[in-house]
Enzyme design. Structure first.
Site, short mmCIF file in Angstrom:
data_model
loop_
_atom_site.label_atom_id
_atom_site.label_comp_id
_atom_site.label_asym_id
_atom_site.label_seq_id
_atom_site.Cartn_x
_atom_site.Cartn_y
_atom_site.Cartn_z
N MET A 1 0.83 -1.21 0.00
CA MET A 1 0.00 0.00 0.00
C MET A 1 0.86 1.26 0.00
SD MET A 1 -2.68 -1.48 -0.39
CE MET A 1 -3.49 -3.03 -0.07
N ASP A 2 1.97 1.22 0.74
CA ASP A 2 2.89 2.35 0.69
C ASP A 2 3.49 2.52 -0.71
OD1 ASP A 2 2.77 3.37 3.29
OD2 ASP A 2 4.20 1.89 4.05
N ILE A 3 3.90 1.43 -1.31
CA ILE A 3 4.52 1.51 -2.63
C ILE A 3 3.51 2.00 -3.66
CG2 ILE A 3 5.63 0.19 -4.47
CD1 ILE A 3 6.74 -1.67 -2.27
#
Length: 426
Positions: free
Chosen positions: A187-189
Site C-alpha cells: 500500500m505504501d509503494i
C-alpha cells in the site's frame, strides 16, 4: 560489507554522457518520512528532479531506524531503499531560524511533498495557502492516511492498517483460516506510485496553464484501489471474494504445482492457453477435447479433478523439462522463488534490476532500479541515500545564496540543531 556479492551483481551502467533527464531543472522540497512519501519523491529524483529532503537534526527520518543498520548509511537499509538520489538538509523546525529557512526553500520550489499529521504543515506556516499567491506555480502534494478533510482526517495510518481496513487482507490466504497481510508494504509503494503520477499530471497541467495546485493522495483510497476488481464483483453479485490461496477464483487451471524438483505456478487465463497446455506441453489431446473442460466456467467447476490430473503429470519430470515446453507453447508459468533467488535470476540480470553503485565509505552498495526505461531521457545515475543533513550547507548556498558568515550565524542560533553541521563550518 557487500564484497562477497560482487560476483552476483554487475556495476551500474551509466547513462549516456550529457543525456538530459525527464525532470531536469525541477526543484522539490521533501518533508516526507517513512515509505509512501519518500518513495514517491525518490521516483521523481530518479527522473532527474532535484529533491531536497528536510529532516530533523540528529535523528532524521524515523525510517532511518529500521534494521539492518549500516553506520555508513547513517541509518538502516530500508531508509536507503527509499531515498536514493536526494540531498538531505537538517533544519530544526521548532526554531524560528530553521522554520524561516524552510519557508525560503518552499518559496523557490516547484514542488512540495509532505506527509505530516493533518494540520501540522499549516501550523508551521508551510501550507499551500501560505505560498499560493507568492509562488503561483507551486505544486503542493499532501500524502495522508484518510485524506486532509472530513471525519477521519485526524487518523494516523500505516501500510498494515490500510491493508486491513481496505479489505485487502480479507482476500489473501487460505479459506480455512484468517486473511493474511502482505509482508511487502504494497500500500505504501502503490501510494507512492499514485503520488508521483499525480505530481507528474500537475506538472503537465502547469506547463499548459502556468498555475500550480494542491494535490492529495490518501493511503486508504489507494488501498481500496489495490483490491482490484473485487469491489465491483461484490457490488454486482452481493458476494465478497473467498480466499483462494494460490489458485485463481476466476480462471482455471491457475495455481501452484510441483514437478520432480521444483514448485511452480501456471496461469491459463483463457481457453486457448488451456488447449496449448494440454496438447503441446502435456500431450493430452483427449483432455483438451473433452466437453467437460470446454469453457473456463466448466474448468472452474471441476477444478479439483483437473488439478489432480495436472499434478500427476507434472510430478513425472523436473522443472527444467516443463519450463522449456511451456515457454515453447507460450503458456505463462514461473517457478516459486525466494527473494534472494529472484534478484539473482537470469531475468533480473538481463534487466539490470540489481546493480552495484559506488559508495564513498563502503566502496560499493547494491541498488534496485525503477522499472522505467526512457529512450530519450534516461533515469538519473543512482547516488546513495544521504546522511542526515549531509547537504545542508551546500543547499543553503545554492538555493538561497547564503555565505559562510550567514551560515555560521544560523548555526549558532540553532537553525540546524546538529553539532555536526556546526563543526563543518569550522
Amino acid at each position: 560489507m557487500f564484497n562477497q556479492l560482487e560476483a552476483d551483481f554487475p556495476t551500474h551502467r551509466p547513462r549516456t554522457e550529457g543525456a538530459e533527464l525527464a525532470l531536469q531543472g525541477i526543484r522539490i522540497v521533501d518533508f516526507t518520512h517513512f515509505i509512501a512519501g519518500p518513495f514517491a519523491t525518490m521516483i521523481l529524483a530518479d527522473m532527474g528532479a532535484e529533491v531536497i529532503k528536510v529532516e530533523s537534526p540528529g535523528k532524521g527520518d524515523d525510517f532511518r531506524q529500521y534494521p539492518p543498520m549500516v553506520p555508513e548509511f547513517g541509518g538502516g537499509v530500508p531508509y536507503a531503499w527509499t531515498n536514493r538520489n536526494k540531498r538531505s538538509i537538517a533544519l530544526d523546525l521548532k526554531s524560528s531560524e530553521g522554520l524561516a529557512l524552510a519557508r525560503e526553500l518552499v518559496a523557490k520550489a516547484d514542488i512540495v511533498v509532505e506527509n505530516f499529521s493533518t494540520g501540522v504543515i499549516e501550523r508551521l506556516g508551510l501550507g499551500y495557502e501560505t505560498f499560493r499567491e507568492s509562488n503561483p506555480g507551486l505544486i503542493f502534494c499532501s500524502v495522508s492516511a484518510y485524506g486532509r478533510k472530513g471525519a477521519f482526517a485526524d487518523r494516523l495510518g500505516f501500510d498494515p492498517i490500510a491493508q486491513a481496513e481496505s479489505g485487502f487482507i480479507s482476500m489473501n490466504g487460505y479459506p480455512d483460516r484468517e486473511g493474511v497481510r502482505a509482508l511487502s508494504p504494497v500500500m505504501d509503494i502503490s501510494t507512492a506510485m499514485m503520488t508521483s503520477n499525480a505530481i507528474l499530471g500537475a506538472l503537465v497541467a502547469r506547463a499548459r496553464t502556468g498555475k500550480g495546485q494542491a494535490v492529495e493522495v490518501a493511503l486508504f483510497d489507494t488501498a481500496v484501489l489495490m483490491t482490484g476488481y473485487a469491489p465491483l464483483q461484490e457490488l454486482y453479485t452481493g458476494k465478497g471474494p473467498v480466499r483462494p490461496g494460490n489458485t485463481s477464483p476466476d480462471t482455471c487451471p491457475s495455481g501452484v504445482f510441483k514437478s520432480m524438483d521444483q514448485s511452480f505456478l501456471i496461469n491459463c487465463g483463457n481457453t486457448q492457453i488451456f488447449q496449448r497446455l494440454m496438447t503441446q506441453v502435456l500431450d493430452l489431446p483427449q483432455v483438451a477435447s473433452d466437453p467437460a473442460y470446454a469453457t473456463n466456467k466448466d474448468r472452474v467447476a471441476k477444478r479439483q479433478t483437473l488439478f489432480s490430473l495436472l499434478q500427476d503429470e507434472f510430478s513425472r519430470q523436473p522443472w527444467e523439462y516443463w519450463q522449456a515446453r511451456m515457454r515453447a507453447a507460450n503458456v505463462p508459468c514461473g517457478e516459486l522463488r525466494t527473494v534472494g533467488e529472484a534478484i539473482r535470476s537470469p531475468e533480473a540480470h538481463e534487466q539490470q534490476i540489481v546493480t552495484r553503485i559506488p559508495h564513498p565509505e563502503l566502496g560499493w552498495v547494491p541498488n534496485i532500479a525503477l522499472p522505467i526505461r526512457y529512450a530519450q531521457t534516461p533515469l538519473a545515475d543512482p547516488a546513495p541515500a544521504p546522511r542526515v543533513g549531509e547537504h545542508t550547507l551546500d543547499v543553503l548556498g545554492e538555493w538561497l545564496g547564503y555565505n559562510r558568515e550567514r551560515l555560521e550565524t544560523l548555526a549558532e542560533a540553532g537553525a540546524f540543531g546538529a553539532a555536526a553541521v556546526q563543526g563543518a563550518l569550522k
